[in-house]
Design a protein around this motif. Sequence first.
Motif, PDB file in Angstrom:
ATOM      1  N   ARG A 196       4.445   7.882  10.438  1.00  0.00           N
ATOM      2  CA  ARG A 196       4.080   9.157   9.815  1.00  0.00           C
ATOM      3  C   ARG A 196       2.709   9.631  10.274  1.00  0.00           C
ATOM      4  O   ARG A 196       2.505  10.816  10.561  1.00  0.00           O
ATOM      5  N   LEU A 197       1.741   8.727  10.346  1.00  0.00           N
ATOM      6  CA  LEU A 197       0.380   9.112  10.681  1.00  0.00           C
ATOM      7  C   LEU A 197       0.192   9.392  12.166  1.00  0.00           C
ATOM      8  O   LEU A 197      -0.617  10.256  12.548  1.00  0.00           O
ATOM      9  N   MET A 198       0.923   8.669  13.027  1.00  0.00           N
ATOM     10  CA  MET A 198       0.720   8.803  14.469  1.00  0.00           C
ATOM     11  C   MET A 198       1.756   9.701  15.135  1.00  0.00           C
ATOM     12  O   MET A 198       1.613  10.045  16.319  1.00  0.00           O
ATOM     13  N   GLY A 199       2.804  10.064  14.399  1.00  0.00           N
ATOM     14  CA  GLY A 199       3.896  10.815  15.007  1.00  0.00           C
ATOM     15  C   GLY A 199       3.538  12.236  15.400  1.00  0.00           C
ATOM     16  O   GLY A 199       4.102  12.791  16.349  1.00  0.00           O
ATOM     17  N   ASP A 200       2.598  12.854  14.692  1.00  0.00           N
ATOM     18  CA  ASP A 200       2.206  14.232  14.976  1.00  0.00           C
ATOM     19  C   ASP A 200       1.078  14.213  16.003  1.00  0.00           C
ATOM     20  O   ASP A 200      -0.066  13.913  15.686  1.00  0.00           O
ATOM     21  N   ALA A 201       1.398  14.560  17.252  1.00  0.00           N
ATOM     22  CA  ALA A 201       0.408  14.481  18.329  1.00  0.00           C
ATOM     23  C   ALA A 201      -0.778  15.397  18.088  1.00  0.00           C
ATOM     24  O   ALA A 201      -1.904  15.103  18.497  1.00  0.00           O
ATOM     25  N   ALA A 202      -0.564  16.517  17.391  1.00  0.00           N
ATOM     26  CA  ALA A 202      -1.645  17.482  17.167  1.00  0.00           C
ATOM     27  C   ALA A 202      -2.657  16.973  16.142  1.00  0.00           C
ATOM     28  O   ALA A 202      -3.831  17.361  16.183  1.00  0.00           O
ATOM     29  N   ASN A 203      -2.228  16.129  15.220  1.00  0.00           N
ATOM     30  CA  ASN A 203      -3.116  15.628  14.160  1.00  0.00           C
ATOM     31  C   ASN A 203      -3.225  14.108  14.179  1.00  0.00           C
ATOM     32  O   ASN A 203      -3.479  13.491  13.147  1.00  0.00           O
ATOM     33  N   GLY A 248       1.039   6.910   3.277  1.00  0.00           N
ATOM     34  CA  GLY A 248       0.653   7.729   4.407  1.00  0.00           C
ATOM     35  C   GLY A 248       0.192   9.117   4.031  1.00  0.00           C
ATOM     36  O   GLY A 248       0.022   9.970   4.914  1.00  0.00           O
ATOM     37  N   ASN A 249      -0.037   9.374   2.743  1.00  0.00           N
ATOM     38  CA  ASN A 249      -0.522  10.681   2.293  1.00  0.00           C
ATOM     39  C   ASN A 249      -2.044  10.730   2.374  1.00  0.00           C
ATOM     40  O   ASN A 249      -2.724   9.796   1.920  1.00  0.00           O
ATOM     41  N   ILE A 250      -2.594  11.807   2.925  1.00  0.00           N
ATOM     42  CA  ILE A 250      -4.041  11.967   3.006  1.00  0.00           C
ATOM     43  C   ILE A 250      -4.580  12.278   1.612  1.00  0.00           C
ATOM     44  O   ILE A 250      -4.156  13.235   0.970  1.00  0.00           O
ATOM     45  N   VAL A 251      -5.536  11.464   1.134  1.00  0.00           N
ATOM     46  CA  VAL A 251      -6.099  11.656  -0.204  1.00  0.00           C
ATOM     47  C   VAL A 251      -7.549  12.115  -0.143  1.00  0.00           C
ATOM     48  O   VAL A 251      -8.101  12.562  -1.152  1.00  0.00           O
ATOM     49  N   ALA A 252      -8.186  12.007   1.009  1.00  0.00           N
ATOM     50  CA  ALA A 252      -9.558  12.499   1.189  1.00  0.00           C
ATOM     51  C   ALA A 252      -9.777  12.743   2.671  1.00  0.00           C
ATOM     52  O   ALA A 252      -9.256  12.013   3.516  1.00  0.00           O
TER      53      ALA A 252
END
Length: 358
Positions: free
Chosen positions: A58-65, A96-100
């Motif tokens: 989830r965290l690495m799959g999006d190349a833009a982010n 894998g949710n961004i909390v900060a």
Amino acid sequence: MGVIDTLHRWLGGLIGLLLAMLGLTGAILVHRRLWIMVPHAADAPRQTTEAVAARVGRLMGDAANRPEMIVFGDRDFGLDRLAYKGAAGAYADQAGNIVAHWSSQWQRPELWLLDLHQHLFAGETGETAIGLAALVGIGFVVTGAILWWRMRRTFALRLWPQRMSRPAIVRHHRDLGIVVAPLLLLSLVTGAVLVFRPLSALLFGPAAPRTIAASLKGPPPRFDRLSDTLDWPGMIRIARARFPDTEIRSLSLPRKGNGLITLRMKRPSEWLPNGRTTIWFAAADGRPIAARDAADLPRTVRAYNLLYPLHAAEVGGLPLRLLMTISGLAFGLLGSLTVWTFWFKRPRNQPPKRARER
């Protein structure tokens, strides 16, 4: 002589100030997991293979982010820390949710305090200055112990000087310093060797620096471009199949264009927080290129890997954290009083006796 005396006074005060700052920031940082106020920081880490694989996907799959690095949470801190280009970063929970999120280290006190403690906000130059201060501090402790032995019959343990006069401060400095000397040496020696690796020869033998450098060196760089379609969860599964008893600790994109993705793990026998057990993957297709098992490292290297956990109180639980807190507070107190005596309580220059008699 006036110039030499002034230089001695200002250098002594500056070193005292630096050691005080390092001690106080260190005392705060050993407890940082308790005061980082972020949601889900107390969550239990999920270290099953599929849980980590799903989170990495989830965290690495999006190349833009995509973050440049993930440091995974542990039993004392349940959030994963993400590092992006520049000084940006984020904390993510176990799903894998961004909390900060932050765009600068100045937005996170734990980050700028760590940078201050390790680099004085000055990168390698600041790190070198800290190493030199640690070496001077070792000299202070050793010579202070010698001076205390000559005056040992006047020993009196006080947390604060009896008076704020120079003689009382010097006596307090000497007596309190001998009590905390073992802790001060632990902090100073481990810190100095971590900054100046060649000093490891004094602890582990003449061949130690060369052995450490050779053993911790990664595989030869590859000049592959990072693919946008890598199987990130597959890398986690490969690593766990190779080292099933490990804790996944960090995942890093290629640095300085070396074409290698680095996955670090920690085996149960390791003290180092992020471990030295490592697998490298090709950036172009995600194939495993090389692996290093920390259990196979030479004894010298394994001993060297104990220095940072001892310095940062990453082992030993609360008892060692309390001891290193005492060490840091002692540095703060002794260093601050050193500044006071060097900069504000210098004895006034008295005229020669014959001149006074005239």
